[in-house]
Design an enzyme around this catalytic site. Structure first.
Site, PDB file in Angstrom:
ATOM      1  N   ARG A 184       0.810  -1.217   0.000  1.00 26.64           N
ATOM      2  CA  ARG A 184       0.000   0.000   0.000  1.00 26.64           C
ATOM      3  C   ARG A 184       0.847   1.273   0.000  1.00 26.64           C
ATOM      4  O   ARG A 184       0.491   2.285   0.600  1.00 26.64           O
ATOM      5  CB  ARG A 184      -0.971   0.012   1.180  1.00 26.64           C
ATOM      6  CG  ARG A 184      -1.913  -1.174   1.236  1.00 26.64           C
ATOM      7  CD  ARG A 184      -2.841  -1.203   0.016  1.00 26.64           C
ATOM      8  NE  ARG A 184      -3.696  -2.394   0.066  1.00 26.64           N
ATOM      9  CZ  ARG A 184      -3.422  -3.540  -0.552  1.00 26.64           C
ATOM     10  NH1 ARG A 184      -2.335  -3.647  -1.318  1.00 26.64           N
ATOM     11  NH2 ARG A 184      -4.235  -4.567  -0.463  1.00 26.64           N
ATOM     12  N   SER A 233     -11.403   0.178   3.403  1.00 24.16           N
ATOM     13  CA  SER A 233     -10.572  -0.353   4.489  1.00 24.16           C
ATOM     14  C   SER A 233      -9.852   0.780   5.205  1.00 24.16           C
ATOM     15  O   SER A 233      -9.152   1.570   4.578  1.00 24.16           O
ATOM     16  CB  SER A 233      -9.555  -1.351   3.937  1.00 24.16           C
ATOM     17  OG  SER A 233     -10.201  -2.485   3.413  1.00 24.16           O
ATOM     18  N   GLU A 303      -4.774   3.230   6.569  1.00 28.47           N
ATOM     19  CA  GLU A 303      -4.750   3.055   5.115  1.00 28.47           C
ATOM     20  C   GLU A 303      -5.495   4.211   4.445  1.00 28.47           C
ATOM     21  O   GLU A 303      -5.113   4.678   3.385  1.00 28.47           O
ATOM     22  CB  GLU A 303      -5.393   1.722   4.724  1.00 28.47           C
ATOM     23  CG  GLU A 303      -5.351   1.449   3.228  1.00 28.47           C
ATOM     24  CD  GLU A 303      -5.752   0.027   2.873  1.00 28.47           C
ATOM     25  OE1 GLU A 303      -6.241  -0.162   1.746  1.00 28.47           O
ATOM     26  OE2 GLU A 303      -5.582  -0.885   3.696  1.00 28.47           O
TER      27      GLU A 303
END
Length: 311
Positions: A184, A233, A303
């Site tokens: 990520r 998320s 995130e």
């Protein structure tokens, strides 16, 4: 710009006169309608370029001290209640496209293209391997920058290269190997805006590709609160753990702060169940992090991107 002070609820950063553009340039633009949480303050300026050259010319002429922030579908994002100073760049229809490359196994896509359009174009052309993009709620620019992924695959697995406009207006093409991909995260230069990307798949059967996309869509529908005002998320999965399981074990499922709530369906999702503010959503996320740390010793890493200034 005096009115902006009131709109942002603070002393505004006054941006110097902006360069002429062919696209749309809007002052004091509301951002809450453009993000999934439906919260947050306005942009000092919102720029929707007519094409890549319009964006490049604008950035080249823009005062280097003026902040610039790219905005995709607004899915993985908290815009703070004080709004965003500087210029928010949103890539619209001119940069939303997906077409098959000359070799028949690559896809050339604009930075404003949704993951659904990328994957459906691949399906129709019999290109397998990018079905997982169907499940990423964002645009090419965002998931190239963040190395978006799901169902065991990530952008690093399929990206060939991307075209970016740098903060100084220069247009550059970067190979996937140049992006320093980790989980990520990428090493894209600060202020760079992804305007195009090329993905590589493999030959496949359109029916089988479509069936896999349908499976992914059904699994997401069953396990995630997709029809809620959410941001996707919230926290990255720590090494060796699932974020949702840590959150659940810490007793956070259904936890609320004002109208912000930890989803009961999937507790790595935060929800706006009424009239939550961005401050409430972010504070709830920090409370979850504290409870998980106290219960398991694991520090969750955000995130969701949190940008802008507090009210």
């Amino acid at each position: 710009m005096a009115g902006l002070d009131a709109a942002l609820g603070r002393r505004a950063v006054v941006t110097p006169p902006l360069p002429a553009v062919r696209g749309r340039l809007t002052p004091k633009a509301p951002l809450s309608p453009l993000v999934w949480f439906k919260t947050g303050g306005p942009a000092e300026w919102l720029f929707e370029p007519a094409d890549v050259e319009d964006l490049a010319g604008f950035l080249a002429a823009l005062d280097p001290a003026t902040p610039v922030y790219p905005l995709g579908l607004g899915s993985n994002l908290i815009v703070r209640d004080g709004g965003l100073p500087g210029v928010v760049v949103r890539l619209g229809k001119p940069l939303s496209y997906a077409k098959v490359g000359d070799d028949g196994t690559t896809l050339v896509c604009g930075g404003g293209t949704s993951g659904i359009l990328v994957s459906s174009t691949a399906r129709d052309a019999g290109i397998a391997g990018v079905e997982f993009l169907r499940s990423i709620p964002g645009t090419v620019g965002g998931f190239v920058r963040m190395n978006g992924g799901a169902y065991g695959r990530e952008v690093a697995d399929v990206l060939v290269d991307c075209t970016v406009v740098l903060r100084n207006g220069r247009i550059a093409t970067l190979a996937a190997a140049d992006l320093g991909y980790t989980y990520r995260h990428s090493a894209l230069p600060e202020g760079a805006i992804v305007v195009a990307a090329t993905f590589r798949g493999t030959p496949g059967d359109p029916a089988a590709i479509g069936a896999e996309m349908d499976r992914i869509a059904a699994e997401r529908e069953a396990s995630q609160p997709l029809r809620s005002r959410t941001g996707g998320s919230t926290f990255k999965n720590p090494a060796g753990h699932k974020a949702w399981a840590l959150i659940d074990a810490a007793g956070c499922r259904g936890l609320t702060r004002g109208d912000a709530q930890v989803s009961e369906k999937h507790c790595n999702f935060l929800l706006n169940v009424g009239n939550a503010t961005s401050a409430q959503i972010e504070a709830l996320g920090e409370e979850v992090r504290d409870k998980v740390k106290a219960q398991s010793g694991v520090t969750l890493e955000w995130e969701i991107q949190r940008v802008g200034v507090e009210a």
